[in-house]
Design a protein around this motif. Structure first.
Motif, PDB file in Angstrom:
ATOM      1  N   LYS A  72      91.984 107.391  72.676  1.00 13.09           N
ATOM      2  CA  LYS A  72      92.162 108.586  71.859  1.00 13.09           C
ATOM      3  C   LYS A  72      90.899 109.431  71.924  1.00 13.09           C
ATOM      4  O   LYS A  72      89.795 108.890  72.008  1.00 13.09           O
ATOM      5  N   PRO A  73      91.038 110.741  71.851  1.00 13.85           N
ATOM      6  CA  PRO A  73      89.860 111.605  71.923  1.00 13.85           C
ATOM      7  C   PRO A  73      88.918 111.361  70.744  1.00 13.85           C
ATOM      8  O   PRO A  73      89.346 111.187  69.604  1.00 13.85           O
ATOM      9  N   SER A  74      87.637 111.376  71.040  1.00 15.09           N
ATOM     10  CA  SER A  74      86.632 111.209  69.991  1.00 15.09           C
ATOM     11  C   SER A  74      86.218 112.575  69.462  1.00 15.09           C
ATOM     12  O   SER A  74      86.652 113.626  69.957  1.00 15.09           O
ATOM     13  N   CYS A 103      84.281 110.521  76.536  1.00 13.30           N
ATOM     14  CA  CYS A 103      84.679 111.235  75.316  1.00 13.30           C
ATOM     15  C   CYS A 103      85.918 110.624  74.653  1.00 13.30           C
ATOM     16  O   CYS A 103      86.528 111.250  73.793  1.00 13.30           O
ATOM     17  N   LEU A 104      86.295 109.415  75.052  1.00 16.43           N
ATOM     18  CA  LEU A 104      87.483 108.774  74.486  1.00 16.43           C
ATOM     19  C   LEU A 104      87.102 107.480  73.761  1.00 16.43           C
ATOM     20  O   LEU A 104      86.322 106.687  74.279  1.00 16.43           O
ATOM     21  N   ASN A 105      87.654 107.282  72.576  1.00 14.38           N
ATOM     22  CA  ASN A 105      87.517 106.019  71.851  1.00 14.38           C
ATOM     23  C   ASN A 105      88.678 105.111  72.253  1.00 14.38           C
ATOM     24  O   ASN A 105      89.764 105.582  72.580  1.00 14.38           O
ATOM     25  N   VAL A 106      88.450 103.808  72.225  1.00 14.04           N
ATOM     26  CA  VAL A 106      89.479 102.843  72.638  1.00 14.04           C
ATOM     27  C   VAL A 106      89.873 101.998  71.431  1.00 14.04           C
ATOM     28  O   VAL A 106      89.038 101.330  70.836  1.00 14.04           O
ATOM     29  N   GLU A 107      91.162 102.052  71.050  1.00 11.29           N
ATOM     30  CA  GLU A 107      91.690 101.244  69.948  1.00 11.29           C
ATOM     31  C   GLU A 107      92.340  99.993  70.520  1.00 11.29           C
ATOM     32  O   GLU A 107      93.075 100.065  71.496  1.00 11.29           O
ATOM     33  N   GLU A 114     101.405  94.019  66.573  1.00 11.68           N
ATOM     34  CA  GLU A 114     100.989  95.420  66.528  1.00 11.68           C
ATOM     35  C   GLU A 114      99.958  95.734  65.442  1.00 11.68           C
ATOM     36  O   GLU A 114      99.872  96.848  64.968  1.00 11.68           O
ATOM     37  N   VAL A 115      99.170  94.744  65.033  1.00 11.69           N
ATOM     38  CA  VAL A 115      98.160  94.987  64.020  1.00 11.69           C
ATOM     39  C   VAL A 115      96.895  95.536  64.690  1.00 11.69           C
ATOM     40  O   VAL A 115      96.576  95.201  65.826  1.00 11.69           O
ATOM     41  N   TYR A 116      96.215  96.423  64.002  1.00 14.18           N
ATOM     42  CA  TYR A 116      94.976  97.042  64.495  1.00 14.18           C
ATOM     43  C   TYR A 116      93.858  95.991  64.458  1.00 14.18           C
ATOM     44  O   TYR A 116      93.617  95.379  63.424  1.00 14.18           O
ATOM     45  N   LEU A 117      93.176  95.787  65.588  1.00 10.70           N
ATOM     46  CA  LEU A 117      92.148  94.752  65.677  1.00 10.70           C
ATOM     47  C   LEU A 117      90.736  95.314  65.773  1.00 10.70           C
ATOM     48  O   LEU A 117      89.785  94.600  65.474  1.00 10.70           O
ATOM     49  N   GLY A 118      90.584  96.529  66.198  1.00  6.82           N
ATOM     50  CA  GLY A 118      89.252  97.093  66.302  1.00  6.82           C
ATOM     51  C   GLY A 118      89.233  98.331  67.175  1.00  6.82           C
ATOM     52  O   GLY A 118      90.235  98.721  67.776  1.00  6.82           O
ATOM     53  N   GLN A 119      88.054  98.954  67.228  1.00  6.28           N
ATOM     54  CA  GLN A 119      87.919 100.179  67.990  1.00  6.28           C
ATOM     55  C   GLN A 119      86.567 100.183  68.701  1.00  6.28           C
ATOM     56  O   GLN A 119      85.551  99.787  68.113  1.00  6.28           O
ATOM     57  N   TYR A 120      86.584 100.615  69.938  1.00  8.99           N
ATOM     58  CA  TYR A 120      85.346 100.780  70.707  1.00  8.99           C
ATOM     59  C   TYR A 120      85.032 102.267  70.689  1.00  8.99           C
ATOM     60  O   TYR A 120      85.780 103.092  71.190  1.00  8.99           O
ATOM     61  N   ILE A 121      83.904 102.612  70.060  1.00 11.92           N
ATOM     62  CA  ILE A 121      83.491 104.009  69.910  1.00 11.92           C
ATOM     63  C   ILE A 121      82.371 104.291  70.885  1.00 11.92           C
ATOM     64  O   ILE A 121      81.389 103.564  70.938  1.00 11.92           O
ATOM     65  N   ARG A 122      82.511 105.350  71.613  1.00 12.33           N
ATOM     66  CA  ARG A 122      81.463 105.751  72.568  1.00 12.33           C
ATOM     67  C   ARG A 122      80.533 106.727  71.946  1.00 12.33           C
ATOM     68  O   ARG A 122      80.804 107.494  71.128  1.00 12.33           O
TER      69      ARG A 122
END
Length: 122
Positions: A72-74, A103-107, A114-122
């Motif tokens: 997703k766009p950051s 420029c993209l974050n990774v979820e 389908e539970v949210y486990l984390g996000q990699y933010i650049r």
């Protein structure tokens, strides 16, 4: 009307019943030992998520999985696009930041529950 119950009296046993009969137990009662199963402990470690799928144990369904990723766009993508528009790059060049991995974050999500486990933010 001898079989009817009236308040204040003790009802009598039906004909043929011996009220003096006592029943002795077949064997003395021996309690069985109770096996209490201790609750198991699941120790999980925090797995750092990165820009690619990660193998881990899901914190919700407790299954060993490889995460599904969504890019997703950051905030940096939106700011860069806005700066491109300010400096005159309107139509195509202002969309370039939305295509760049920097420029993209990774979820990361579990593929099973389908539970949210984390996000990699650049």
């Amino acid at each position: 009307m001898s079989g009817a119950y009236t308040p204040g009296t003790v009802p009598t046993a039906p004909y043929g019943w011996n009220q003096q009969t006592s029943v002795s137990p077949a064997s003395p009662y021996t309690p069985q030992p109770e096996f209490v199963k201790a609750p198991y402990e699941l120790i999980t470690t925090v797995v750092p998520v990165g820009p690619h799928s990660t193998r881990m144990v899901c914190s919700n369904c407790r299954k060993e999985i490889t995460t599904n990723i969504t890019k997703k766009p950051s905030t940096m993508a939106y700011i860069s696009s806005l700066l491109c528009c300010v400096f005159g790059c309107f139509w195509g060049p202002c969309l370039i930041p939305f295509c760049m991995d920097q420029c993209l974050n990774v979820e990361h999500k579990c593929p099973k529950c389908e539970v949210y486990l984390g996000q990699y933010i650049r």
